[in-house]
Scaffold this motif. Sequence first.
Motif, mmCIF file in Angstrom:
data_model
loop_
_atom_site.group_PDB
_atom_site.id
_atom_site.type_symbol
_atom_site.label_atom_id
_atom_site.label_comp_id
_atom_site.label_asym_id
_atom_site.label_seq_id
_atom_site.Cartn_x
_atom_site.Cartn_y
_atom_site.Cartn_z
ATOM 1 N N ALA A 106 -1.940 -21.896 -0.189
ATOM 2 C CA ALA A 106 -1.334 -21.805 1.141
ATOM 3 C C ALA A 106 -0.544 -20.505 1.306
ATOM 4 O O ALA A 106 -0.584 -19.883 2.377
ATOM 5 N N LEU A 107 0.154 -20.080 0.267
ATOM 6 C CA LEU A 107 0.886 -18.812 0.346
ATOM 7 C C LEU A 107 -0.078 -17.639 0.510
ATOM 8 O O LEU A 107 0.188 -16.705 1.271
ATOM 9 N N ALA A 108 -1.203 -17.689 -0.188
ATOM 10 C CA ALA A 108 -2.218 -16.638 -0.052
ATOM 11 C C ALA A 108 -2.782 -16.624 1.371
ATOM 12 O O ALA A 108 -2.997 -15.553 1.951
ATOM 13 N N VAL A 109 -3.002 -17.810 1.933
ATOM 14 C CA VAL A 109 -3.475 -17.910 3.319
ATOM 15 C C VAL A 109 -2.436 -17.288 4.247
ATOM 16 O O VAL A 109 -2.766 -16.491 5.127
ATOM 17 N N GLY A 110 -1.176 -17.649 4.050
ATOM 18 C CA GLY A 110 -0.110 -17.126 4.900
ATOM 19 C C GLY A 110 0.045 -15.627 4.806
ATOM 20 O O GLY A 110 0.389 -14.965 5.788
ATOM 21 N N ALA A 111 -0.225 -15.089 3.622
ATOM 22 C CA ALA A 111 -0.150 -13.641 3.425
ATOM 23 C C ALA A 111 -1.408 -12.942 3.945
ATOM 24 O O ALA A 111 -1.475 -11.708 3.954
ATOM 25 N N ARG A 112 -2.384 -13.731 4.352
ATOM 26 C CA ARG A 112 -3.666 -13.219 4.840
ATOM 27 C C ARG A 112 -4.341 -12.299 3.821
ATOM 28 O O ARG A 112 -4.896 -11.254 4.157
ATOM 29 N N LYS B 62 -10.208 -26.604 1.907
ATOM 30 C CA LYS B 62 -10.439 -26.310 3.326
ATOM 31 C C LYS B 62 -9.311 -26.862 4.201
ATOM 32 O O LYS B 62 -8.945 -26.253 5.210
ATOM 33 N N GLN B 63 -8.743 -28.003 3.805
ATOM 34 C CA GLN B 63 -7.645 -28.561 4.593
ATOM 35 C C GLN B 63 -6.444 -27.623 4.586
ATOM 36 O O GLN B 63 -5.730 -27.522 5.583
ATOM 37 N N VAL B 64 -6.221 -26.919 3.479
ATOM 38 C CA VAL B 64 -5.134 -25.941 3.439
ATOM 39 C C VAL B 64 -5.331 -24.914 4.553
ATOM 40 O O VAL B 64 -4.385 -24.565 5.266
ATOM 41 N N ALA B 65 -6.552 -24.438 4.717
ATOM 42 C CA ALA B 65 -6.836 -23.467 5.779
ATOM 43 C C ALA B 65 -6.619 -24.091 7.155
ATOM 44 O O ALA B 65 -6.051 -23.455 8.054
ATOM 45 N N VAL C 190 -9.005 -19.682 10.683
ATOM 46 C CA VAL C 190 -10.466 -19.574 10.586
ATOM 47 C C VAL C 190 -10.851 -18.535 9.533
ATOM 48 O O VAL C 190 -11.778 -18.755 8.744
ATOM 49 N N ALA C 191 -10.144 -17.414 9.494
ATOM 50 C CA ALA C 191 -10.442 -16.400 8.475
ATOM 51 C C ALA C 191 -10.282 -16.987 7.076
ATOM 52 O O ALA C 191 -11.157 -16.824 6.220
ATOM 53 N N SER C 192 -9.182 -17.696 6.850
ATOM 54 C CA SER C 192 -8.967 -18.260 5.516
ATOM 55 C C SER C 192 -10.002 -19.330 5.206
ATOM 56 O O SER C 192 -10.455 -19.446 4.060
ATOM 57 N N LEU C 193 -10.412 -20.093 6.215
ATOM 58 C CA LEU C 193 -11.459 -21.082 5.998
ATOM 59 C C LEU C 193 -12.754 -20.403 5.558
ATOM 60 O O LEU C 193 -13.419 -20.861 4.629
ATOM 61 N N THR C 194 -13.108 -19.295 6.200
ATOM 62 C CA THR C 194 -14.342 -18.601 5.809
ATOM 63 C C THR C 194 -14.228 -18.035 4.393
ATOM 64 O O THR C 194 -15.215 -18.009 3.659
ATOM 65 N N TRP C 195 -13.033 -17.586 4.001
ATOM 66 C CA TRP C 195 -12.848 -17.068 2.635
ATOM 67 C C TRP C 195 -13.027 -18.182 1.608
ATOM 68 O O TRP C 195 -13.615 -17.970 0.550
#
Length: 105
Positions: A48-54, A77-80, A93-98
């Motif tokens: 989640a922190l990585a997602v938040g940091a994009r 995927k739920q984290v995204a 959506v970007a994090s989901l695709t990653w």
Amino acid sequence: MSQEQLPSGAGKVAEQYPEVWSAYAELGKACAEAGPLDERTRRLVKLALAVGARSEGAVHSHARRGLEEGESPEALKQVAMLAIPTLGLPAGVASLTWIEDLTEG
């Protein structure tokens, strides 16, 4: 995590600056042991922190490690999806695709 398993950028730092990498790894270990969260929870929080940091590289790294440790693709995927209300639809959506780079292949 061995140097062979590190993403390319981190692997280069570990190779070129082993003392720095060793200190960084020890800091990570100390932070992980500083509270009551279990390993699974810590893994999802770090994702989640990585997602938040994009950070695409960090999302890939944490998702990959989560999968290797038995985490379900659905949980990753739920984290995204949880990022959408806070970070916005494009970031979620970007994090989901990653994450799907690793789970849909």
